[in-house]
Structure formats: structure tokens, C-alpha cells
Scaffold this active site. Structure first.
Site, PDB file in Angstrom:
ATOM      1  N   HIS A  20       2.785  -9.773  23.648  1.00 42.63           N
ATOM      2  CA  HIS A  20       3.419  -8.776  22.787  1.00 42.63           C
ATOM      3  C   HIS A  20       2.378  -7.859  22.157  1.00 42.63           C
ATOM      4  O   HIS A  20       2.556  -6.641  22.085  1.00 42.63           O
ATOM      5  CB  HIS A  20       4.224  -9.473  21.680  1.00 42.63           C
ATOM      6  CG  HIS A  20       5.413 -10.216  22.183  1.00 42.63           C
ATOM      7  ND1 HIS A  20       6.703  -9.973  21.736  1.00 42.63           N
ATOM      8  CD2 HIS A  20       5.538 -11.217  23.100  1.00 42.63           C
ATOM      9  CE1 HIS A  20       7.553 -10.791  22.344  1.00 42.63           C
ATOM     10  NE2 HIS A  20       6.865 -11.555  23.172  1.00 42.63           N
ATOM     11  N   ASP A 115       8.530  -5.383  16.615  1.00 49.12           N
ATOM     12  CA  ASP A 115       8.861  -6.242  17.745  1.00 49.12           C
ATOM     13  C   ASP A 115      10.249  -6.850  17.535  1.00 49.12           C
ATOM     14  O   ASP A 115      10.635  -7.183  16.409  1.00 49.12           O
ATOM     15  CB  ASP A 115       7.808  -7.358  17.832  1.00 49.12           C
ATOM     16  CG  ASP A 115       7.799  -8.064  19.164  1.00 49.12           C
ATOM     17  OD1 ASP A 115       8.812  -8.713  19.496  1.00 49.12           O
ATOM     18  OD2 ASP A 115       6.780  -8.001  19.861  1.00 49.12           O
TER      19      ASP A 115
END
Length: 441
Positions: A20, A115
Site C-alpha cells: 500500500h 487508503d
């Protein structure tokens, strides 16, 4: 007023996993080159390598100090985190929300890009009068598949190549458990920016996932904006020469690169099947072998007895790390035996290397099906529920040696060119949407 005339402050907040953080870091680079001032927020242990590699006054790193007495700082990341501590880390992040709020109050960014693993961040930004956008570092095929099977599991997924049986859904964790009630489905929708964000950014390209991006937009009733492949450019290191010198002695497209990502570890049985599959195939290989941190495993003990002697110079086995992008870019590499993490798929396409897929968990089975659908690789057939040495060998030979592999190589080469040609347009579209949002649109 254009982006060139006014510099907007944008705050990036990735989840704590390398898969990520890495695309968020690449997004940061592209935004500062388009006149944004970027704040990149994570825990100190995650930010440390980026502080060393990115030096630009338009990018500021922001430390999020996690409030936890149970986790030492080295575990404020999923990298090398013992599995039993994952829930503790997630709890610690949520318990640090007020610290995060104070950071937002101090910086006062124009936009928060967060995110999907941090749905609460959007709600907090909204309370502080800050616009926010959700970002998916994974692909549209896997995301739309997961959304479909979770929200409407009784309906058939419209794309045959990504349909999964109930058993396959459970094993690959496609369905989020506990989403049968209306309340739990509402909770699940928070991971898609409901109700606060106006569109979704995703780490993909219309050239590889156009139909899945469109379908995901229909499902979530929000525009899904592909930003193009967020793959970091390889950085030259002195250690690279060991690999590149070895590869230079091999024939064009004759080597398979083997790596299963930084956060998935093969079992003893899987390691043996991969080793013997490589041996049976007769193909040259570089294999990155990883073991969980804290486990004292001798490489010779992990591999089949006599394996390294039998393969000799045909194989290079390295423990822990190798310059993946540099290796994949080398002309001697003709296949990538991979777990099918999304970043690995994007690197394979970028470097024009067909994929030999051995997916295990999370989005990997969906990514593997996408590889097969695009005809840029194949999935290793399972022997029952497990991968066998014979099927691993057959798949390697099909991609690296046989005629089918040559067509896959042509397919991935063409796709790579199309994605690269569309990259600036997709990023420019993303920037336009961000500027519009910053203006209050």
C-alpha cells in the site's frame, strides 16, 4: 484558477503494508511534479526508507506516532509483523485517531487521499471541513469481484473469467464474512468511500481493466478514476551487479524469476514443490526465498536435499531480497513465477514479462484470473487443493520454453506499450479531478 497558478496541499495516508505504501509514494512523486505540495503520513518505521530515497521540498513526511504499549515501534508496520499481532496493530491505529485529527488540524490540507483500510480517516476529515478521496492500491477486477460477492452474493458475477464457486470464495477470502445484515453491508460500504467521498482513485489503467473499472463505478455509484500504474522506478544499488552479471550469461528470455512477495511465506511443503518444479522444468531461474522474521531457518534445511548441487549454475537462490524490477527488466528473463500481488502484476506488465501464477490469498486469485483472461500468463494448475511440482514445471516450460509462451510475451509487450502510452492522460485526468475537489467542486 489552474493548478499551475495555485498550489494545493494534499495529504496522503496509506495503510501500513508495503504493498500500500509503495504506490502511495509513487503517487506522491507524480503529484509534486504537477505542482501539489504533498504531505505523506505513516509511522516512522515505514517512512524511514522513503526519507532516504525521496528528497524534494514539495514533499513533507509526517510521523504518525501510534499509541500502543503492546507493540514496539518496529512493529508499527505489517512488514515482518508476526501474524498474531495483526489485530493488535489495527486496534492501535484506530486508537491513534485523535493524534491523526491533531495532525490534520495543524496542516489543514486541501484534500486528504486515504487508503480504503482507513475508512474512519474520511469521517474525521469531514468533521474538520477537509475534502477527502479514497484510494485503492489494488486492482479494479479484484475490487469489483469482492464488492459483488459481498453485497449481492446470490447474483452471478457478470464476467465469466472471474466467477468463483462458494468454496473458492471462502478459501480466497473474496467475501467479507459477517455481511449478511443491512448494518454490516453499510459498514462494508465505508470501505468504498460511503458516504463522504465523491469519487474513487484506483491504481490501475483503463488499458488493462477498463471493463472492471466501469463495472465497479456502476456498483458503488461513484466515478472510479484510474491513476495509471504506480510503479516505482528501480534505484541502482551496488548489490545489483551480482544478479545482472549472472543474467548476462543466460540466453534471451530463458530465465524465470521466482518471488512470492514480501509478506507471504511458503510452507515447508510448498517450498519443496516449487524447488522440485524448478528442477524438473530444466529452466534457469533466480529464486528469492523468504522466511518469517524471527524464525531461524537454514536455507539448506528448507530446500530438498541436494537441490542446490543438482541445479548448479542453472539456478541462483537468494535469501530475503533481490532487485525485482531490475531483474524483470533484463532481456534474459522470460517468465515471472509469482503469488500475483497487484504490485507484482503491474511490474510484470511494465517490464513486459509473462506471469506464471501461484495465487494464495486476498486479491491474488482474482489477479491470477485476470492474467489468464488477458493472455499474458497462466495459472499453475492445482493438484487437488495444492500446487504440485509437476504442474509448476509444466507451467514454467509452457511460458518460458514453448510456443504458447512466445505469444504471451507478444501480448504483454503490446499491453505494456498501451498502458505506458496512456499513463500521462490518466494522471492528468486524476489531477483535474483533484483540483476540482480542492476548489470545492
Amino acid at each position: 484558477m489552474s493548478c499551475e497558478q495555485q498550489r494545493y496541499k494534499i495529504f496522503l495516508f496509506p495503510w501500513l503494508a508495503h504493498g500500500h505504501i509503495s504506490p502511495f509514494a509513487e503517487l506522491a512523486k507524480r503529484l509534486i511534479h504537477r505542482n501539489f505540495h504533498v504531505f505523506f503520513c505513516s509511522t516512522p518505521v515505514n517512512l524511514e526508507p522513503f526519507r532516504k530515497s525521496i528528497n524534494d521540498p514539495s514533499l513533507e513526511f509526517v510521523d504518525l506516532h501510534v499509541s500502543s504499549t503492546e507493540l514496539p515501534e518496529k512493529y508499527h508496520t505489517t512488514k515482518n509483523l508476526p501474524t498474531h499481532l495483526m489485530s493488535t496493530l489495527k486496534t492501535a491505529i484506530i486508537e491513534s485517531k485523535e493524534t491523526f485529527r491533531n495532525i490534520l488540524k495543524t496542516i489543514k490540507p486541501d484534500i486528504l487521499v486515504y487508503d480504503f483500510m482507513h475508512p474512519w480517516a474520511s469521517e474525521m476529515a469531514s468533521e474538520e471541513g477537509i475534502s477527502s478521496i479514497i484510494f485503492y492500491p489494488c486492482g479494479a477486477a479484484s475490487t469489483s469481484c469482492r464488492f459483488h460477492y459481498t453485497i449481492q452474493p446470490d447474483m452471478e458475477f457478470p464476467f465469466e473469467s472471474l466467477r468463483f464457486s462458494e468454496t473458492e470464495q471462502e478459501k480466497s477470502e473474496i467475501i467479507n464474512t459477517g455481511t449478511n445484515s443491512d448494518d454490516s453491508k453499510v459498514e462494508f460500504l465505508r470501505y468504498f468511500g460511503w458516504p463522504s467521498t465523491s469519487f474513487i482513485m484506483i491504481n490501475s489503467s483503463n488499458k488493462i481493466e477498463g471493463k472492471y473499472i466501469s463495472y465497479l463505478s456502476e456498483q458503488v455509484k461513484k466515478e472510479v478514476v484510474p491513476v495509471g500504474f504506480l510503479i516505482q522506478e528501480p534505484v541502482a544499488k551496488s548489490d545489483d551487479s551480482v544478479f545482472l552479471d549472472w543474467l548476462s550469461k543466460k540466453n534471451t528470455k530463458s530465465v524465470v524469476f521466482v518471488s512470492f512477495g514480501s509478506e507471504y511465506f511458503l510452507t515447508k511443503e510448498e517450498t519443496e514443490e516449487v524447488a522440485l518444479g524448478l528442477e524438473i522444468s530444466g529452466v534457469s531461474f533466480i529464486w528469492v526465498v523468504r522466511f518469517p522474521v524471527g524464525e531461524k531457518v537454514d536455507l539448506d534445511d528448507a530446500l530438498p536435499q541436494g537441490f542446490q548441487n543438482r541445479v548448479g549454475d542453472r539456478g541462483m537462490i537468494v535469501e530475503g531480497w533481490a532487485p525485482q524490477a531490475k531483474i524483470l527488466m533484463h532481456s534474459s528473463v522470460g517468465g515471472f513465477l509469482s503469488h500475483c500481488g497487484w504490485n507484482s502484476i503491474l511490474e510484470a506488465v511494465t517490464c513486459r514479462v509473462p506471469v506464471i501464477a501461484m495465487p494464495k490469498q486476498l486479491d491474488q486469485p482474482m489477479n491470477s484470473r485476470l492474467v489468464a483472461e488477458l493472455e499474458i500468463g497462466i495459472e499453475v494448475r492445482r493438484d487437488g487443493e495444492e500446487f504440485s511440482r509437476e504442474e509448476i514445471a509444466n507451467a514454467i516450460k509452457k511460458v518460458v520454453v514453448e510456443e504458447d509462451g512466445k505469444q504471451m510475451a507478444r501480448n504483454v509487450d503490446k499491453l505494456s506499450s498501451e498502458v505506458r502510452g496512456n499513463r500521462d492522460d490518466e494522471m492528468n485526468t486524476t489531477v483535474s479531478r483533484l483540483v476540482q475537489l480542492a476548489k470545492g467542486g
